[in-house]
Design an enzyme around this catalytic site. Sequence first.
Site, PDB file in Angstrom:
ATOM      1  N   LYS A 251       0.860  -1.183   0.000  1.00 11.44           N
ATOM      2  CA  LYS A 251       0.000   0.000   0.000  1.00 11.44           C
ATOM      3  C   LYS A 251       0.900   1.238   0.000  1.00 11.44           C
ATOM      4  CE  LYS A 251      -1.691   2.919   2.612  1.00 11.44           C
ATOM      5  NZ  LYS A 251      -1.582   4.062   1.683  1.00 11.44           N
TER       6      LYS A 251
ATOM      7  N   GLU B 119       9.588  16.353  14.748  1.00  9.31           N
ATOM      8  CA  GLU B 119      10.219  16.445  13.423  1.00  9.31           C
ATOM      9  C   GLU B 119       9.608  17.596  12.640  1.00  9.31           C
ATOM     10  OE1 GLU B 119      11.398  12.465  11.145  1.00  9.31           O
ATOM     11  OE2 GLU B 119       9.384  12.423  11.923  1.00  9.31           O
TER      12      GLU B 119
ATOM     13  N   CYS C  72      13.156  10.902   7.441  1.00 13.87           N
ATOM     14  CA  CYS C  72      13.136  10.632   8.883  1.00 13.87           C
ATOM     15  C   CYS C  72      14.544  10.591   9.468  1.00 13.87           C
ATOM     16  CB  CYS C  72      12.374   9.359   9.171  1.00 13.87           C
ATOM     17  SG  CYS C  72      12.810   8.053   8.062  1.00 13.87           S
TER      18      CYS C  72
ATOM     19  N   GLU D  71       9.298   1.461  10.930  1.00 20.36           N
ATOM     20  CA  GLU D  71      10.343   2.471  10.777  1.00 20.36           C
ATOM     21  C   GLU D  71       9.624   3.812  10.881  1.00 20.36           C
ATOM     22  OE1 GLU D  71      12.268   5.165   9.599  1.00 20.36           O
ATOM     23  OE2 GLU D  71      12.414   4.336   7.564  1.00 20.36           O
TER      24      GLU D  71
HETATM   25  P1  ADP Z   1       3.267  10.717   6.666  1.00 18.70           P
HETATM   26  O1  ADP Z   1       2.926  11.748   7.675  1.00 18.70           O
HETATM   27  O2  ADP Z   1       4.699  10.569   6.381  1.00 18.70           O
HETATM   28  O3  ADP Z   1       2.405  10.740   5.447  1.00 18.70           O
HETATM   29  P2  ADP Z   1       1.695   8.518   7.566  1.00 18.70           P
HETATM   30  O4  ADP Z   1       2.008   7.630   8.701  1.00 18.70           O
HETATM   31  O5  ADP Z   1       0.463   9.337   7.652  1.00 18.70           O
HETATM   32  O6  ADP Z   1       3.001   9.370   7.399  1.00 18.70           O
HETATM   33  O7  ADP Z   1       1.652   7.714   6.211  1.00 18.70           O
HETATM   34  C1  ADP Z   1       2.512   6.648   5.893  1.00 18.70           C
HETATM   35  C2  ADP Z   1       1.712   5.569   5.194  1.00 18.70           C
HETATM   36  O8  ADP Z   1       0.726   5.086   6.111  1.00 18.70           O
HETATM   37  C3  ADP Z   1       0.937   6.069   3.974  1.00 18.70           C
HETATM   38  O9  ADP Z   1       0.911   5.041   2.999  1.00 18.70           O
HETATM   39  C4  ADP Z   1      -0.450   6.299   4.535  1.00 18.70           C
HETATM   40  O10 ADP Z   1      -1.469   6.226   3.551  1.00 18.70           O
HETATM   41  C5  ADP Z   1      -0.545   5.124   5.492  1.00 18.70           C
HETATM   42  N1  ADP Z   1      -1.579   5.260   6.530  1.00 18.70           N
HETATM   43  C6  ADP Z   1      -2.063   6.389   7.097  1.00 18.70           C
HETATM   44  N2  ADP Z   1      -2.995   6.070   8.017  1.00 18.70           N
HETATM   45  C7  ADP Z   1      -3.106   4.715   8.030  1.00 18.70           C
HETATM   46  C8  ADP Z   1      -3.898   3.766   8.763  1.00 18.70           C
HETATM   47  N3  ADP Z   1      -4.774   4.153   9.687  1.00 18.70           N
HETATM   48  N4  ADP Z   1      -3.715   2.460   8.500  1.00 18.70           N
HETATM   49  C9  ADP Z   1      -2.826   2.047   7.587  1.00 18.70           C
HETATM   50  N5  ADP Z   1      -2.062   2.887   6.872  1.00 18.70           N
HETATM   51  C10 ADP Z   1      -2.192   4.201   7.081  1.00 18.70           C
END
Ligand code: ADP
Length: 521
Positions: free
Chosen positions: A215, A421, A324, A290
Site C-alpha cells: 500500500k 520532526e 526521517c 520504521e
Molecule cells: P506521513 O505523515 O509521512 O504521510 P503517515 O504515517 O500518515 O506518514 O503515512 C505513511 C503511510 O501510512 C501512507 O501510505 C499512509 O497512507 C498510510 N496510513 C495512514 N494512516 C493509516 C492507517 N490508519 N492504516 C494504515 N495505513 C495508514
Amino acid sequence: MRFSRMATMSKILASHLPSMRTSTRQLSMEAQNIADRLKSSSFFRTQGLIGGKWTDAYDANTLKVNNPATGEIIANVPCMGRKETDDAVSSAYNAFSSWSKLTAAERSKYLRKWYDLLMAHKEELGQLITLEQGKPLKEAIGEVGYGAAFIEFFSEEAKRVYGDIIPATLADRRLLVLKQPVGVVGAITPWNFPLAMITRKVGPALACGCTVVIKPSELTPLTALAATELALQAGIPPGVINVVMGNAPEIGDALLASPQVRKITFTGSTAVGKKLMAGAAGTVKRLSLELGGNAPCIVFDDADLDVAVKGTLAAKFRNSGQTCVCANRVLVQEGIYDKFADALSKAVQSLHVGDGFSEGVVQGPLINEAAVKKVERFIEDAISKGAKVLLGGKRHSLGMTFYEPTVVSDVKNEMLLAREEVFGPVAPLLRFKTEEEAIHIANDTNAGLAAYIFTNNVQRTWRVSEALEYGLVGVNEGIISTEVAPFGGVKQSGLGREGSKYGIDEYLELKYVCLGDMNRK
Ligand code: ADP
C-alpha cells in the site's frame, strides 16, 4: 560503488550552481511535457494490481495525484478499500505456495531481472518521482539507484539464507534449525521515498519466499505502480506482488484483520505506527516499524568546520528536509558556534530552490500545504520563545509549497522545533558547553533513529557513538544510508532493521526440527 552514490548525493546538495529562475508557467509546461512522455511509456500505470490484473476500484472511485511543484493533476488512481485489499491478500496467499517453493536461485534470478529493468529505466523513474514527489531530478535519479540496490542486494542474499545444526544433547537426536518465509506481508509505505521505501521491504520479502500486498502513499502511487509493472515484465508471477491504494485506514484495517497476513512492515509516522502495532495484536502479526526520528547533529569544537558544514547541509537539506533521518536539531559547541552558524548560513543561502526539473535546483517544494503550515507553526513557536531567524523563515517567492531554506539560532530543546520532526528545510541551532550536556540533550527525546556527530577526536567518536540512543550514527558524514548496512531505530522510532544481511531476518521464521531415534539401524 555505493560510496560514490552517497558522495554524489552530497555533491548535489553541496553544489551551489546558479540558474535562471523559471517562471511558474514555463515550469508547468515543462512538467506537463515530461508527464505526457511518461504516460506513453511502457511502465506508466494508474490502476491497482490484484492477482496479476490491473484493476480499478470496485466502486470506480478515484483519487487525484498532484505535482507538488505546480498543483497540477498528473493522474487519477483507484480509491480502493477493504474489498480490494481482501482480494489482494487472497491472491498473495495463493501465490505464496508456489513462490515460496521455488529454489532460492530461481527467486534470485527474478529479482536480478527486476533490478536490471529498474536500472534500465532509471531516468524515467526519476522523472516520475520528481513529478509526483517534487525532489530535484538528480536526487530522484539517485533514489532510483539507491532503491534498485535493495533488489540487487537481496537477489544475492536470497541464496544465503542458511539454517543451523545444533550439537545434540542426547546421542540419538539431531537438532536442526530451518529458516522459512513468514508468509503474506503487508507493506505500507510513505511518500518521501516513493521507490526506495518499497524496494527495501519487497526485496527481502520476495527473496526469502514471501508474497506481498503493497500500500503505497496515496500522494505518490505512480512510482510504486511503475516499479510493479517492471516486476511483472521481469517475469515475477501474478499474485506475488499486489498493490492497493485509496482509503488508508480501511486498507490498513483489512490487512490487520486478515489472519492470512503474517507480517506488517511499515514506514511512516509514529502515530500510525502505534495504531498498526495495536491492531496487529488481534492476529498476533509480526511487525517491522520504521517511524519518525528527531536526529541530533552534534558539532564539537574540534570538528573540521568545512566537513561539519557540508555534512550538516547534506543531513538536513536532503529532500528539502523531508526524511526521517534528516538532522532535526543541530547541537553546536559554544567555541565553534558563531563560526559554524555563519558558515552554515552562507552555504544554505546558496541552495537553489525551484521546480525539481530545473537545472541546478537542489531544493524542491514541500509535499503539500499541510507540510508548509507545520513548518510555519514550528518557526512561530520558536520565535515566540526567543529563537532568532538567521536566514529564510518564510515561504519562498515561488509560491505554492516552496519554503525558503532556513537557519534558526538560539533554539532550546523545549521548543517544538527540537521536540518534533519539522520535516522541512529548517536547521535549528542549539548551543551546548560539554560533551555530557550534548549527549543528554541528544538523548532527551522519545525518538532514536539517526544521529550525526562531527569531531576529529577518536576517543570522543567512540564515547559519543556508544552513548547515543540511536539506531544509526554518522561520524563526519551526513548521508549514511546504504542497502548493505542495517537501517532502523530504537525507542519510539521503531522495531526491526531494514537492508543488510540482518534485514532478511525480518521476513523469516525459525523452525526447530528434532530428529529422534537416530541410533536405530
Ligand atoms: P506521513 O505523515 O509521512 O504521510 P503517515 O504515517 O500518515 O506518514 O503515512 C505513511 C503511510 O501510512 C501512507 O501510505 C499512509 O497512507 C498510510 N496510513 C495512514 N494512516 C493509516 C492507517 N490508519 N492504516 C494504515 N495505513 C495508514
